[in-house]
Design an enzyme around this catalytic site. Structure first.
Site, PDB file in Angstrom:
ATOM      1  N   GLU A  73       0.806  -1.219   0.000  1.00  0.00           N
ATOM      2  CA  GLU A  73       0.000   0.000   0.000  1.00  0.00           C
ATOM      3  C   GLU A  73       0.842   1.273   0.000  1.00  0.00           C
ATOM      4  O   GLU A  73       0.311   2.369  -0.192  1.00  0.00           O
ATOM      5  CB  GLU A  73      -0.939  -0.010   1.219  1.00  0.00           C
ATOM      6  CG  GLU A  73      -2.047  -1.048   1.095  1.00  0.00           C
ATOM      7  CD  GLU A  73      -2.916  -1.139   2.327  1.00  0.00           C
ATOM      8  OE1 GLU A  73      -2.486  -0.674   3.391  1.00  0.00           O
ATOM      9  OE2 GLU A  73      -4.032  -1.684   2.219  1.00  0.00           O
ATOM     10  N   GLU A 130       7.504 -21.501   7.950  1.00  0.00           N
ATOM     11  CA  GLU A 130       7.716 -20.631   9.108  1.00  0.00           C
ATOM     12  C   GLU A 130       8.764 -21.176  10.058  1.00  0.00           C
ATOM     13  O   GLU A 130       9.303 -20.442  10.890  1.00  0.00           O
ATOM     14  CB  GLU A 130       6.406 -20.405   9.863  1.00  0.00           C
ATOM     15  CG  GLU A 130       5.922 -21.588  10.679  1.00  0.00           C
ATOM     16  CD  GLU A 130       4.789 -21.180  11.630  1.00  0.00           C
ATOM     17  OE1 GLU A 130       4.939 -21.412  12.829  1.00  0.00           O
ATOM     18  OE2 GLU A 130       3.776 -20.634  11.151  1.00  0.00           O
TER      19      GLU A 130
END
Length: 311
Positions: free
Chosen positions: A94, A125
């Site tokens: 963004e 992860e």
């Protein structure tokens, strides 16, 4: 607290985390009417801003350090797995339309790569090595900042990213939602937003995810304010890449200058649609090239450029 591949040890480790705690008072939540569940969930969410408020001094100190480095050409890199990784990618994605940053200036890394944005990538992860490999493609420098994000504060990918970045002299931030986390301890700036047990046991996309989103909003937004990407509370570096943003660009110029539509159109035409340049051209009474020069000499800070122009 260290990660381990032993299932029994891992279970004991998770049971010690506040974010994984079981709440007996919610054991019958599935029997409640929908409105009651919604009220419960809303009530839980209201506690998140208060938890963030407790850590505002640490957040502000981290942001000042980020802005200082980015002002000298550094980059901001988020690294996380699962929800935490997705939130980092979201915040990074963004920044170009909001602040006209280069896509390489704010980067989001998620364990398992782009595929992990929409699906689970097994074991990603759990790998510090994967984090180091992902960061190696960026060729980190001491001007860069790496923010490891992990609700538990124990995710090996996030910790590995911070450890690797710190070894290279980059600024490091560890954002977690448990106290005394390994992630915060590994980073130069540890930020622990302790929101407590989740409505659904261990579902850290809820309060923990909301807390992480709030902090990431602060890190990117306030850093960009410090870098001169705004004028007051106006997004003067917005990139007008669609009809809505083009309309917003004209409104921003109007709010900043009070100019009429015809003057705004002339200024935007003279500055190739650059909002900040158009505002400077109107307020300082200069042409497009002069506005561009003043802004370049002022490091992109509109207020400084206006002062240089005697306004």
């Amino acid at each position: 607290m260290t990660s381990t591949s032993n299932p029994r040890d891992l279970r004991a480790e998770l049971e010690s985390l506040t974010t994984e705690a079981f709440r007996p008072d919610l054991a019958d939540i599935d029997r409640l009417p929908t409105l009651d569940i919604a009220r419960l969930m809303n009530g839980e969410d209201t506690s998140v801003p208060a938890a963030v408020a407790v850590r505002l001094p640490q957040i502000a100190a981290a942001i000042d350090a980020v802005a200082e480095r980015m002002g000298r050409g550094g980059r901001l890199v988020y690294a996380g797995a699962g929800t935490a990784g997705r939130l980092g990618v979201l915040d990074a994605s963004e920044c170009p339309p909001t602040f006209n940053t280069d896509p390489t200036q704010v980067v989001g890394l998620i364990a398992g790569g782009p595929e992990a944005m929409v699906t689970s990538v097994e074991g990603a992860e759990d790998s510090k090595e994967l984090a180091r490999a992902d960061l190696a493609t960026l060729t980190l420098t001491p001007l860069d900042t790496v923010v490891g994000v992990s609700a538990s504060g124990r995710t090996p990918y996030a910790i590995g990213a911070v450890e690797h970045a710190r070894a290279l002299g980059a600024l490091t931030i560890g954002l977690a939602c448990n106290a005394d986390s390994a992630l915060a301890a590994a980073a130069e700036h540890g930020i622990e937003i302790v929101v407590g047990p989740e409505l659904l046991t261990g579902s850290t996309r809820l309060k923990s995810g909301t807390a992480q989103k709030l902090v990431l909003n602060m890190i990117s937004t306030i850093t960009m304010i410090r870098l001169g990407k705004t004028y007051g509370n106006l997004m003067v570096d917005v990139r007008a890449s669609n009809d809505k943003l083009r309309a917003r660009s004209r409104r921003i110029v109007a709010l900043a200058t009070g100019a009429d539509e015809a003057e705004i159109e002339r200024a935007l035409a003279a500055t190739d649609g650059e909002v900040k340049n158009a505002i400077l051209a109107i307020l300082a009474g200069v042409d497009g090239p002069t506005a561009a020069r003043l802004l370049e000499e002022s490091g992109g800070h509109l207020r400084a450029a206006l002062a240089a122009a005697g306004r």
